[in-house]
Design a protein around this motif. Structure first.
Motif, PDB file in Angstrom:
ATOM      1  N   ARG A 161     -80.015  29.708 -56.279  1.00  0.00           N
ATOM      2  CA  ARG A 161     -79.493  28.404 -56.728  1.00  0.00           C
ATOM      3  C   ARG A 161     -77.968  28.412 -56.723  1.00  0.00           C
ATOM      4  O   ARG A 161     -77.324  27.449 -56.298  1.00  0.00           O
ATOM      5  CB  ARG A 161     -80.011  28.064 -58.125  1.00  0.00           C
ATOM      6  CG  ARG A 161     -81.433  27.567 -58.155  1.00  0.00           C
ATOM      7  CD  ARG A 161     -81.824  27.028 -59.526  1.00  0.00           C
ATOM      8  NE  ARG A 161     -81.672  27.993 -60.605  1.00  0.00           N
ATOM      9  CZ  ARG A 161     -82.566  28.912 -60.938  1.00  0.00           C
ATOM     10  NH1 ARG A 161     -83.704  28.998 -60.277  1.00  0.00           N
ATOM     11  NH2 ARG A 161     -82.337  29.745 -61.935  1.00  0.00           N
ATOM     12  N   ALA A 162     -77.401  29.509 -57.205  1.00  0.00           N
ATOM     13  CA  ALA A 162     -75.944  29.614 -57.248  1.00  0.00           C
ATOM     14  C   ALA A 162     -75.350  29.596 -55.841  1.00  0.00           C
ATOM     15  O   ALA A 162     -74.344  28.916 -55.594  1.00  0.00           O
ATOM     16  CB  ALA A 162     -75.537  30.884 -57.992  1.00  0.00           C
ATOM     17  N   ALA A 163     -75.956  30.323 -54.901  1.00  0.00           N
ATOM     18  CA  ALA A 163     -75.448  30.358 -53.525  1.00  0.00           C
ATOM     19  C   ALA A 163     -75.557  28.983 -52.868  1.00  0.00           C
ATOM     20  O   ALA A 163     -74.649  28.551 -52.151  1.00  0.00           O
ATOM     21  CB  ALA A 163     -76.214  31.406 -52.714  1.00  0.00           C
ATOM     22  N   ARG A 164     -76.649  28.278 -53.124  1.00  0.00           N
ATOM     23  CA  ARG A 164     -76.797  26.920 -52.577  1.00  0.00           C
ATOM     24  C   ARG A 164     -75.736  25.989 -53.168  1.00  0.00           C
ATOM     25  O   ARG A 164     -75.134  25.184 -52.455  1.00  0.00           O
ATOM     26  CB  ARG A 164     -78.199  26.384 -52.838  1.00  0.00           C
ATOM     27  CG  ARG A 164     -79.267  27.030 -51.968  1.00  0.00           C
ATOM     28  CD  ARG A 164     -80.668  26.510 -52.294  1.00  0.00           C
ATOM     29  NE  ARG A 164     -80.752  25.069 -52.220  1.00  0.00           N
ATOM     30  CZ  ARG A 164     -81.163  24.380 -51.157  1.00  0.00           C
ATOM     31  NH1 ARG A 164     -81.536  25.003 -50.083  1.00  0.00           N
ATOM     32  NH2 ARG A 164     -81.211  23.067 -51.189  1.00  0.00           N
ATOM     33  N   GLY A 165     -75.507  26.102 -54.474  1.00  0.00           N
ATOM     34  CA  GLY A 165     -74.490  25.271 -55.116  1.00  0.00           C
ATOM     35  C   GLY A 165     -73.095  25.571 -54.604  1.00  0.00           C
ATOM     36  O   GLY A 165     -72.295  24.661 -54.362  1.00  0.00           O
ATOM     37  N   LEU A 166     -72.799  26.845 -54.424  1.00  0.00           N
ATOM     38  CA  LEU A 166     -71.494  27.226 -53.894  1.00  0.00           C
ATOM     39  C   LEU A 166     -71.330  26.725 -52.462  1.00  0.00           C
ATOM     40  O   LEU A 166     -70.257  26.253 -52.084  1.00  0.00           O
ATOM     41  CB  LEU A 166     -71.337  28.746 -53.958  1.00  0.00           C
ATOM     42  CG  LEU A 166     -69.994  29.295 -53.514  1.00  0.00           C
ATOM     43  CD1 LEU A 166     -68.856  28.717 -54.348  1.00  0.00           C
ATOM     44  CD2 LEU A 166     -70.000  30.810 -53.609  1.00  0.00           C
ATOM     45  N   THR A 167     -72.392  26.806 -51.667  1.00  0.00           N
ATOM     46  CA  THR A 167     -72.352  26.285 -50.295  1.00  0.00           C
ATOM     47  C   THR A 167     -72.010  24.802 -50.308  1.00  0.00           C
ATOM     48  O   THR A 167     -71.143  24.340 -49.553  1.00  0.00           O
ATOM     49  CB  THR A 167     -73.705  26.521 -49.588  1.00  0.00           C
ATOM     50  OG1 THR A 167     -73.939  27.931 -49.527  1.00  0.00           O
ATOM     51  CG2 THR A 167     -73.717  25.929 -48.197  1.00  0.00           C
ATOM     52  N   GLN A 168     -72.645  24.058 -51.190  1.00  0.00           N
ATOM     53  CA  GLN A 168     -72.361  22.628 -51.298  1.00  0.00           C
ATOM     54  C   GLN A 168     -70.915  22.395 -51.714  1.00  0.00           C
ATOM     55  O   GLN A 168     -70.209  21.588 -51.106  1.00  0.00           O
ATOM     56  CB  GLN A 168     -73.301  21.973 -52.289  1.00  0.00           C
ATOM     57  CG  GLN A 168     -73.047  20.483 -52.430  1.00  0.00           C
ATOM     58  CD  GLN A 168     -74.034  19.810 -53.367  1.00  0.00           C
ATOM     59  OE1 GLN A 168     -74.900  20.453 -53.964  1.00  0.00           O
ATOM     60  NE2 GLN A 168     -73.902  18.516 -53.499  1.00  0.00           N
ATOM     61  N   ASP A 169     -70.448  23.094 -52.738  1.00  0.00           N
ATOM     62  CA  ASP A 169     -69.076  22.923 -53.224  1.00  0.00           C
ATOM     63  C   ASP A 169     -68.047  23.205 -52.133  1.00  0.00           C
ATOM     64  O   ASP A 169     -67.124  22.426 -51.911  1.00  0.00           O
ATOM     65  CB  ASP A 169     -68.795  23.840 -54.415  1.00  0.00           C
ATOM     66  CG  ASP A 169     -69.539  23.442 -55.661  1.00  0.00           C
ATOM     67  OD1 ASP A 169     -70.152  22.347 -55.693  1.00  0.00           O
ATOM     68  OD2 ASP A 169     -69.524  24.239 -56.626  1.00  0.00           O
ATOM     69  N   VAL A 170     -68.223  24.343 -51.438  1.00  0.00           N
ATOM     70  CA  VAL A 170     -67.255  24.756 -50.432  1.00  0.00           C
ATOM     71  C   VAL A 170     -67.251  23.793 -49.241  1.00  0.00           C
ATOM     72  O   VAL A 170     -66.191  23.362 -48.784  1.00  0.00           O
ATOM     73  CB  VAL A 170     -67.548  26.199 -49.971  1.00  0.00           C
ATOM     74  CG1 VAL A 170     -66.835  26.544 -48.684  1.00  0.00           C
ATOM     75  CG2 VAL A 170     -67.173  27.182 -51.065  1.00  0.00           C
ATOM     76  N   LEU A 171     -68.435  23.445 -48.753  1.00  0.00           N
ATOM     77  CA  LEU A 171     -68.490  22.590 -47.563  1.00  0.00           C
ATOM     78  C   LEU A 171     -68.075  21.155 -47.867  1.00  0.00           C
ATOM     79  O   LEU A 171     -67.362  20.539 -47.068  1.00  0.00           O
ATOM     80  CB  LEU A 171     -69.884  22.646 -46.935  1.00  0.00           C
ATOM     81  CG  LEU A 171     -70.293  24.020 -46.388  1.00  0.00           C
ATOM     82  CD1 LEU A 171     -71.701  23.966 -45.811  1.00  0.00           C
ATOM     83  CD2 LEU A 171     -69.295  24.533 -45.368  1.00  0.00           C
ATOM     84  N   CYS A 172     -68.496  20.626 -49.008  1.00  0.00           N
ATOM     85  CA  CYS A 172     -68.046  19.282 -49.384  1.00  0.00           C
ATOM     86  C   CYS A 172     -66.533  19.264 -49.576  1.00  0.00           C
ATOM     87  O   CYS A 172     -65.858  18.316 -49.170  1.00  0.00           O
ATOM     88  CB  CYS A 172     -68.757  18.804 -50.651  1.00  0.00           C
ATOM     89  SG  CYS A 172     -70.484  18.345 -50.383  1.00  0.00           S
ATOM     90  N   GLY A 173     -66.006  20.329 -50.174  1.00  0.00           N
ATOM     91  CA  GLY A 173     -64.558  20.441 -50.360  1.00  0.00           C
ATOM     92  C   GLY A 173     -63.799  20.497 -49.052  1.00  0.00           C
ATOM     93  O   GLY A 173     -62.637  20.105 -48.978  1.00  0.00           O
ATOM     94  N   ALA A 174     -64.456  20.983 -48.000  1.00  0.00           N
ATOM     95  CA  ALA A 174     -63.832  21.049 -46.677  1.00  0.00           C
ATOM     96  C   ALA A 174     -64.027  19.752 -45.895  1.00  0.00           C
ATOM     97  O   ALA A 174     -63.583  19.639 -44.757  1.00  0.00           O
ATOM     98  CB  ALA A 174     -64.408  22.222 -45.884  1.00  0.00           C
ATOM     99  N   GLY A 175     -64.735  18.787 -46.497  1.00  0.00           N
ATOM    100  CA  GLY A 175     -64.938  17.504 -45.835  1.00  0.00           C
ATOM    101  C   GLY A 175     -66.103  17.473 -44.858  1.00  0.00           C
ATOM    102  O   GLY A 175     -66.191  16.582 -44.023  1.00  0.00           O
ATOM    103  N   VAL A 176     -67.006  18.438 -44.957  1.00  0.00           N
ATOM    104  CA  VAL A 176     -68.174  18.473 -44.075  1.00  0.00           C
ATOM    105  C   VAL A 176     -69.129  17.355 -44.476  1.00  0.00           C
ATOM    106  O   VAL A 176     -69.328  17.079 -45.661  1.00  0.00           O
ATOM    107  CB  VAL A 176     -68.867  19.854 -44.154  1.00  0.00           C
ATOM    108  CG1 VAL A 176     -70.164  19.868 -43.366  1.00  0.00           C
ATOM    109  CG2 VAL A 176     -67.918  20.938 -43.660  1.00  0.00           C
ATOM    110  N   GLU A 177     -69.740  16.713 -43.494  1.00  0.00           N
ATOM    111  CA  GLU A 177     -70.663  15.604 -43.744  1.00  0.00           C
ATOM    112  C   GLU A 177     -71.884  16.066 -44.546  1.00  0.00           C
ATOM    113  O   GLU A 177     -72.363  17.197 -44.364  1.00  0.00           O
ATOM    114  CB  GLU A 177     -71.117  15.011 -42.413  1.00  0.00           C
ATOM    115  CG  GLU A 177     -69.952  14.566 -41.564  1.00  0.00           C
ATOM    116  CD  GLU A 177     -70.163  13.183 -41.010  1.00  0.00           C
ATOM    117  OE1 GLU A 177     -71.263  12.638 -41.138  1.00  0.00           O
ATOM    118  OE2 GLU A 177     -69.208  12.667 -40.437  1.00  0.00           O
TER     119      GLU A 177
END
Length: 158
Positions: free
Chosen positions: A42-58
């Motif tokens: 769960r933590a890795a999925r959340g971090l993936t979302q945070d990092v990619l959304c922060g980079a402007g990924v769709e």
């Protein structure tokens, strides 16, 4: 021994060492050393979302990266067992999103089961065809301490 408090960056993710995981942020993503557990997934999925959304990924590409990471994670647990040490890497690049997962078993490599995504009778085996769809050309590399599955998910840029 005194423990220092950890600053949370998202639910379940700390900026430094924590029981069962160690996070290193990179300029384009993160490297997360962890023991396999539902909490750490769960933590890795959340971090993936945070990092990619922060980079402007769709959002669709973020969802795909989370799905691929979860599939690799599940395959590693199935091959190696609960609480296996894993290293997850996610990074946003202009060419796409890299999702890599390293586990310690260099003997058991992912293989296609022959199940199709649209086979209603298949009870398992859809994960690798799904990876073929989301990350065409994914590959596996044996390393001195195990293996690493590498996936490049194309995206429309950010």
């Amino acid at each position: 021994m005194t423990l220092t408090p950890h600053r949370e960056t998202s639910p379940g993710i700390t900026t430094t060492a924590h029981l069962g995981h160690y996070l290193t942020r990179t300029p384009t993503g993160f490297v997360l050393h962890m023991s396999a557990s539902p909490r750490n997934l769960r933590a890795a999925r959340g971090l993936t979302q945070d990092v990619l959304c922060g980079a402007g990924v769709e959002p669709d590409a973020v969802d795909s990266a989370q799905l691929v990471l979860a599939e690799l994670y599940g395959n590693a647990v199935q091959a190696c067992g609960d609480f296996v040490p894993l290293v997850a890497e996610v990074e946003a690049r202009p060419a796409g999103i890299w999702v890599r997962l390293h586990d310690p078993d260099r003997r058991r490599l992912p293989h296609h089961t022959g199940a199709r995504l649209d086979d209603p009778g298949a009870e398992s085996g859809r994960g690798l065809p799904l990876m073929d769809l989301l990350a065409p050309g994914w590959d596996v590399t044996r390393t001195p301490i195990g293996k690493q599955v590498r996936c490049l998910l194309p995206h429309d840029g950010y």
